[in-house]
Each structure stands twice: as C-alpha cells, then as structure tokens.
Scaffold this active site. Structure first.
Site, short mmCIF file in Angstrom:
data_model
loop_
_atom_site.label_atom_id
_atom_site.label_comp_id
_atom_site.label_asym_id
_atom_site.label_seq_id
_atom_site.Cartn_x
_atom_site.Cartn_y
_atom_site.Cartn_z
N ARG A 52 0.81 -1.22 0.00
CA ARG A 52 0.00 0.00 0.00
C ARG A 52 0.84 1.27 0.00
O ARG A 52 0.45 2.28 -0.57
CB ARG A 52 -0.91 -0.02 1.22
CG ARG A 52 -2.34 -0.28 0.79
CD ARG A 52 -3.39 0.35 1.63
NE ARG A 52 -3.23 0.00 3.02
CZ ARG A 52 -4.12 -0.70 3.71
NH1 ARG A 52 -5.21 -1.13 3.12
NH2 ARG A 52 -3.93 -0.95 4.99
N HIS A 88 5.01 -27.30 10.48
CA HIS A 88 6.40 -27.76 10.49
C HIS A 88 6.57 -29.13 11.16
O HIS A 88 7.21 -30.02 10.61
CB HIS A 88 7.30 -26.74 11.19
CG HIS A 88 7.17 -25.35 10.65
ND1 HIS A 88 6.91 -25.08 9.33
CD2 HIS A 88 7.27 -24.14 11.25
CE1 HIS A 88 6.87 -23.76 9.15
NE2 HIS A 88 7.07 -23.17 10.30
C1 BG6 Z 1 7.73 -19.80 11.45
C2 BG6 Z 1 6.96 -19.45 12.69
O1 BG6 Z 1 6.92 -20.51 10.55
O2 BG6 Z 1 8.82 -20.63 11.80
C3 BG6 Z 1 7.85 -18.76 13.71
O3 BG6 Z 1 5.88 -18.59 12.35
C4 BG6 Z 1 9.08 -19.58 13.98
O4 BG6 Z 1 7.14 -18.51 14.91
C5 BG6 Z 1 9.75 -20.00 12.68
O5 BG6 Z 1 9.96 -18.80 14.76
C6 BG6 Z 1 10.87 -20.99 12.93
O6 BG6 Z 1 11.56 -21.20 11.74
P1 BG6 Z 1 13.09 -21.65 11.73
O7 BG6 Z 1 13.40 -21.85 10.30
O8 BG6 Z 1 13.85 -20.52 12.38
O9 BG6 Z 1 13.16 -22.88 12.55
#
Ligand code: BG6
Length: 509
Positions: A62, A259
C-alpha cells in the site's frame, strides 16, 4: 512455463536448471519476509547465476513508494540479512529488474493497474507473460487477493501463472477448507504453491535421501525395531514483535500443524514408488490420515500447552509472554506445546511419536530422534547401565547432521562399555553451510516443481489431526489450564510427566 515432474532427489543433487523468463510479483513488498528472506534469497540466486537475465520482481504494497525507493529498501535488506551486495555491477543489473506498484489488495481497480504494469514489463523485459504471485501478506488478505487476481484474469493460464501462499493456511479445518475452495475457484491445484518453509531446509529433504537412498535403514524402520520417536523444535526467541499474529495462532497453529507434522510425515511415510510431486505428497497424506492423538477420549491426557513466564536467557533477564508488546492481558495463548501421537498402520502401530515445540527454550535446536528398542537380553550385567538403546538423531538445525548412538567397549582389561556416537556433519562432509530454505523453494516454484509444497488435501488432513486439541483448548472452560514455564527452561513439568508416565524421557539436547 511447463510443469516439471522430476525426481526431487535428482533435483536436490541438482543438474543446474534456470527458470524461464518471468515476473515474480510479491504482495507484501514492504514487509519483513520480503526484506529478510525473499529478496536476499533471490539475490543469492542472481549471484549463483540461477536467474534468467529477464527475471523481474514487482513489489506490491500500500505504501506510496517509488521504484527507486523500493530498490534502496531491498538493497538494505540484502546488506542486512545476507552476505551483501558483492559486485556493484551485479547489483545494478538486479536492481534494473526491480519495480514497485502501490496498490490496495482489496481494490479491484488496483489489480487492473498491476496488470497493465506487468504487460508493459513483458514488452520491455521479455518476460513472456510468465508470472508467479507470492502472497507474503497477513492471512486476512489471502481471500481478497485471490478473488481479485481471479477477477482480473491474472491466473487464467495454468501454464503461465502460479500463486504462492504463505502459512498459516487457515486457522482450523473449516477455514482451510473454505480457503481451498476460494483458491480452487480461481486456479488449478497445479498452480498453487502452499509454503511450509521447513520443506525447503536441506536437512529436511535429506530425510528422504537418507531413508530411500540407503538400503540398510528401511528394514529396521518400523514397530519391530523402533521404540518411539521424538520430534523437537526448540527456539530461543520469544514472540518478538509478532504478537498481532501469534496471539491468534499460538504454538499449535504456528508450528505443529505445519512444520512438526511435516517432519513427522517424512519420518513415517512409506517409500514412494516414484518421486514425483504427487506420489510423494500422497504418501504424506496417508500418514496424516492414520495419525491421531494418543488419547482421543481425553486429549488433555496426551498433550500439554504452556506459556513462558519471565526468566533468564544467556545471562540476561527476559520478560514473560504476557508482558511482551501487543500481548493481551491475561492471554492464554500457548508458546509451548507437547503431545503424544500414534499412527494406526502396520508399520507404526503402538509406536509413540512425541512432539514438542516452544519459544524461549534454552537452545535453538530442531531434531528428530529415533529411539530403537533395547537389547532383548543384556548379557553384560556387570556393566549394565540405564538406557542403552540405540538412538539415531537427525539434526535438522543447527549443527546439521545425523548421528547414531551405540555402546562400545572401553579400552582396558575390564569389560566396560560406554555410549559413543558415529557422526555425520554437513559442515565437515560437504564443507559448505546449508542454503536458506527460501532459496530452494523460490527456485522450485519458478521452475514449476511442486514437490516441496503442500497439497490441498494434505493441509486439510494436518488440520484434522490437530482439531481435537483446537476444540478443547479454544473452549472457554479450559482456558485456565495453560501452565507457565520459566523462560530459559525446557518447558513445564507437565511435559516431563507426559513422557515419564510411559517410562521414557525427553532427550537432553
Ligand atoms: C515460522 C513461525 O513458521 O517458523 C515462527 O511462524 C518460527 O514462529 C519460525 O519462529 C521458525 O523457523 P526456523 O526456520 O527458524 O526454525
């Protein structure tokens, strides 16, 4: 752009390929993700000569920025969040392909303006009508963006347009289903790239190579040999400045549904009979379909959630979750979740999968640990010590690698044993650090390879798995059951009890 159906392992050990000329349109161009991850990853690809010379990036947001201001911001991002610009000439070449379009994602007329700009760029830079639209925006904007892109006929050609959707994909099963319906109305599944950045991590892809390019592990990868599996994703960071998002998500939606379940799927799935995007994803879906919380009649018996209170991290005092900026007074959003799950199939029947994730834990570490059964008869009574089970530890991050723990005879006249480790480390074996997940995922999307992106049914199944917890935890009567753990510790004592009641222990990492 053609759709690539290719063996992802071969892609991983890649014959180098360059995407076709195209425009990457990033919605949310003024946001953190663009500056910290997306543009630095694209610049890294530029350095590695992985981008076609025509490659163009159009930032959309925006704010009334000019092309030049956008270029300056992105340059800053590259300097701050990667190893810098390098050659000035290279940067000038990259910057010439950066454009900015100020637009309100909810206004249809702004999409017409964007469409016209993309048409002009096609003429000027030879991008041939190929486009990737990346929704790096808050989830509230997913639906308006999709509808407006659809109405402006920008997703009409499945061979020339793709859309990348960041997580969270919905906030429960129903919202994920309705989001899928919206997406599928405006484009085909083969155009949709739902991101889970864990799948872009080198070590996560290596789970497949480790399991399916080696013959010795498959015969023992089952209930006959494996006692249980522990999946840990521990973070040292707190909620940072993301309370606006995190308050409505919490650890279950933010980490587990995506994840951790992806790590579980890659650990537990059957060997796919070919490695194309759909066979692989079908195997993951089968795991999710068979996966459930260990006690469905009373989910609180097999799960724990908690919130960090103030404590110490590396010698410095840190505030508790409720004191963090933007967090509601008396918030019950969990920053820690642990659970016990089971997979109802022949391979895994009765083998518990213990999952835990939390913020403000003592160490940043992501690990999958396969604990094998103990020996049936320990003949070394005089040297017996507790827990001599073999453990295969797959270190996703940091210190990426794999190690196998086993017993060895200590040198000397006595028959005494000690636990030792055989270790593989990415750093020492390959002499390089693993590349950023976004680098790989952006490249795959530009190449049209969906292998490392989640499919509609997969994302829905993952929501289904966590639904009993959502229903229980979101109910007003159970809100007060959120316990606290001190920042800098390994979570609440209830989490220890969750696993200790099965005569097992969390690994000390
Ligand atoms: C993200 C989450 O998807 O993954 C975060 O929203 C988290 O809260 C992050 O910190 C962790 O990712 P990585 O790659 O640092 O383990």
């Amino acid at each position: 752009m053609s759709t690539v159906m290719e063996n992802p392992l071969r892609v991983g050990l890649r014959q180098e390929r360059t995407p076709e000329p195209q425009i990457l349109v990033i919605f949310g161009a003024s946001g953190d993700l663009t500056m910290r991850k997306l543009v630095p990853a694209l610049y890294q690809m530029k350095k590695e000569r992985r981008l076609p010379p025509e490659m163009t990036i159009v930032g959309v947001a925006r704010r009334p920025w000019s092309d030049d201001y956008f270029r300056e911001q992105m340059r800053q991002g590259i300097e701050d969040f990667s190893d810098g610009i390098g050659s000035e000439e290279l940067w000038q070449d990259f910057a010439a392909g950066l454009f900015y379009c100020s637009a309100d994602m909810e206004k249809q007329e702004d999409y017409q303006k964007l469409k016209a700009l993309l048409g002009e760029i096609d003429e000027k830079r030879g991008t041939r009508g190929n486009r990737v639209f990346y929704l790096a925006v808050s989830p509230n904007f997913f639906v308006p963006a999709l509808k407006n892109l659809g109405a402006a006929e920008m997703l009409k050609d499945p061979l020339k347009s793709r859309i990348v959707i960041e997580k969270p994909f919905g906030r429960d099963l129903n919202s994920a289903k309705s989001l899928n319906r919206v997406v599928q109305k405006v484009c085909k599944e083969e155009q949709i790239y739902r991101i889970d950045h864990y799948l872009g991590k080198e070590t996560v892809q290596n789970l497949m190579v480790f399991r399916f390019a080696n013959a010795i592990f498959e015969p023992i990868w089952n209930r006959q040999f494996i006692d249980h599996v522990q999946i840990t994703v521990a973070e040292t960071v707190g909620v940072e400045d993301r309370a606006g998002y995190y308050e409505n998500a919490g650890a279950l939606r933010d980490m587990v549904q995506n994840h951790l379940l992806q790590l579980l799927c890659l650990t537990a799935m059957e060997p796919p009979n070919a490695l194309n995007p759909d066979t692989l994803r079908t195997e993951k879906v089968k795991v999710l379909q068979a996966l459930r919380l260990a006690d469905l009649a009373n989910v609180e018996n097999c799960s724990v959630r908690a919130q960090y209170s103030s404590g110490w991290m590396r010698g410095k005092p840190v505030q508790g979750y409720r004191e963090e900026p933007g967090v509601k007074e008396g918030s019950t959003t969990p920053s820690y979740v642990a659970m016990k799950m089971l997979i109802d199939n022949w391979r895994w029947q009765g083998v518990p999968f213990y999952l835990r994730t939390g913020k403000r834990l003592p160490k940043r570490v992501t690990e999958i640990a396969i604990q094998f059964r103990e020996v049936p008869l320990l003949i070394f009574q005089s040297v017996a010590h507790q827990n001599n089970a073999n453990i295969l530890s797959m270190r996703i991050q940091p210190n990426e690698g794999i190690s196998l723990r086993f017993e060895a005879k200590m040198p000397g006249a006595d028959l005494r044993s000690r636990t030792v480790e055989m270790d593989f480390s990415y750093g020492s074996s390959f002499g390089v650090t693993t590349s950023d997940a976004y680098h790989r995922l952006l490249l795959d999307c530009m190449l049209g390879d969906q292998t490392l992106f989640t499919r509609a049914d997969e994302v829905e199944e993952a929501w289904r798995v966590v639904t009993p917890l959502i229903l229980t935890w979101d109910s007003p009567s159970s809100q007060e059951n959120v316990s606290q753990y001190e920042a800098g510790t390994w979570g609440p004592s209830l989490s220890e009890m969750l696993i200790n009641q099965d005569n097992r222990r969390w690994r000390r990492l």
